[in-house]
Design a protein around this motif. Sequence first.
Motif, short mmCIF file in Angstrom:
data_model
loop_
_atom_site.label_atom_id
_atom_site.label_comp_id
_atom_site.label_asym_id
_atom_site.label_seq_id
_atom_site.Cartn_x
_atom_site.Cartn_y
_atom_site.Cartn_z
N SER A 15 -0.17 -12.55 -8.49
CA SER A 15 1.10 -12.05 -9.00
C SER A 15 2.24 -12.92 -8.48
O SER A 15 2.07 -13.64 -7.50
CB SER A 15 1.31 -10.60 -8.55
OG SER A 15 2.52 -10.09 -9.02
N HIS A 16 3.37 -12.82 -9.15
CA HIS A 16 4.58 -13.41 -8.57
C HIS A 16 5.10 -12.36 -7.59
O HIS A 16 4.98 -11.17 -7.81
CB HIS A 16 5.61 -13.77 -9.64
CG HIS A 16 5.91 -12.66 -10.59
ND1 HIS A 16 6.79 -11.65 -10.30
CD2 HIS A 16 5.42 -12.40 -11.81
CE1 HIS A 16 6.84 -10.82 -11.32
NE2 HIS A 16 6.01 -11.23 -12.24
N GLY A 17 5.67 -12.81 -6.51
CA GLY A 17 6.07 -11.89 -5.44
C GLY A 17 7.41 -11.23 -5.60
O GLY A 17 7.94 -10.66 -4.66
N SER A 18 7.99 -11.28 -6.80
CA SER A 18 9.34 -10.76 -6.98
C SER A 18 9.45 -9.25 -6.78
O SER A 18 10.54 -8.73 -6.61
CB SER A 18 9.87 -11.14 -8.36
OG SER A 18 9.07 -10.56 -9.36
N GLU A 19 8.34 -8.55 -6.80
CA GLU A 19 8.37 -7.10 -6.59
C GLU A 19 8.52 -6.71 -5.13
O GLU A 19 8.81 -5.57 -4.82
CB GLU A 19 7.11 -6.47 -7.17
CG GLU A 19 7.00 -6.64 -8.68
CD GLU A 19 5.73 -6.02 -9.23
OE1 GLU A 19 5.22 -5.06 -8.61
OE2 GLU A 19 5.27 -6.49 -10.28
N TRP A 20 8.27 -7.65 -4.24
CA TRP A 20 8.34 -7.39 -2.81
C TRP A 20 9.33 -8.37 -2.17
O TRP A 20 9.16 -9.58 -2.27
CB TRP A 20 6.96 -7.57 -2.17
CG TRP A 20 5.92 -6.68 -2.76
CD1 TRP A 20 5.67 -5.37 -2.44
CD2 TRP A 20 5.00 -7.02 -3.80
NE1 TRP A 20 4.65 -4.89 -3.20
CE2 TRP A 20 4.21 -5.87 -4.06
CE3 TRP A 20 4.75 -8.16 -4.55
CZ2 TRP A 20 3.21 -5.85 -5.01
CZ3 TRP A 20 3.76 -8.15 -5.50
CH2 TRP A 20 3.00 -7.00 -5.71
N LEU A 27 4.17 -17.20 -5.14
CA LEU A 27 3.05 -16.77 -5.94
C LEU A 27 2.06 -16.19 -4.94
O LEU A 27 1.68 -16.85 -3.97
CB LEU A 27 2.45 -17.97 -6.66
CG LEU A 27 1.32 -17.70 -7.63
CD1 LEU A 27 1.80 -16.80 -8.76
CD2 LEU A 27 0.80 -19.01 -8.19
N ILE A 28 1.68 -14.93 -5.11
CA ILE A 28 0.83 -14.26 -4.13
C ILE A 28 -0.48 -13.81 -4.77
O ILE A 28 -0.55 -13.59 -5.98
CB ILE A 28 1.54 -13.05 -3.47
CG1 ILE A 28 1.91 -12.00 -4.53
CG2 ILE A 28 2.77 -13.50 -2.71
CD1 ILE A 28 2.45 -10.71 -3.94
N ASP A 53 -6.28 -15.31 -17.01
CA ASP A 53 -6.48 -13.87 -17.15
C ASP A 53 -6.68 -13.18 -15.80
O ASP A 53 -7.62 -12.42 -15.60
CB ASP A 53 -7.64 -13.57 -18.09
CG ASP A 53 -7.59 -12.14 -18.59
OD1 ASP A 53 -6.49 -11.55 -18.59
OD2 ASP A 53 -8.64 -11.60 -18.96
N VAL A 54 -5.81 -13.50 -14.86
CA VAL A 54 -5.83 -12.87 -13.54
C VAL A 54 -4.42 -12.37 -13.26
O VAL A 54 -3.45 -13.10 -13.38
CB VAL A 54 -6.26 -13.87 -12.44
CG1 VAL A 54 -6.16 -13.22 -11.06
CG2 VAL A 54 -7.66 -14.37 -12.68
N GLY A 55 -4.31 -11.11 -12.91
CA GLY A 55 -3.02 -10.54 -12.57
C GLY A 55 -2.05 -10.61 -13.73
O GLY A 55 -2.35 -10.23 -14.85
#
Length: 105
Positions: A15-20, A27-28, A53-55
């Motif tokens: 995922s991109h880390g923009s949620e945390w 990129l996490i 097709d991941v995350g």
Amino acid sequence: MEYTNMEPADKHFLSHGSEWPEHEDYLIGDQAGLQRLQQAISQALDHGESELDVGDFVGVRLVESVFFERETPHSIADSVVFWTVIAVILGIFLVGLVSLIAWFF
């Protein structure tokens, strides 16, 4: 900070880390997700594109450097639309001014 994983063990996370806030601009992913990304990057470098097709991601695509170059911005004064709007505004102003002068005199 510790995150718990409620998904099956064979699931890849990426995922991109923009949620945390602590991961913003990163990129996490877990180890399996990052390894899958690494494979996808290698395949994209060899073939131009690969499915991931991941995350949050569906693939990796190779593009030329020119893709990231910004076009030279056009001055608003060069725009035909700009000059048309200016002409209409000036026309309305002049009609109003003539009407005002004719009304007073």
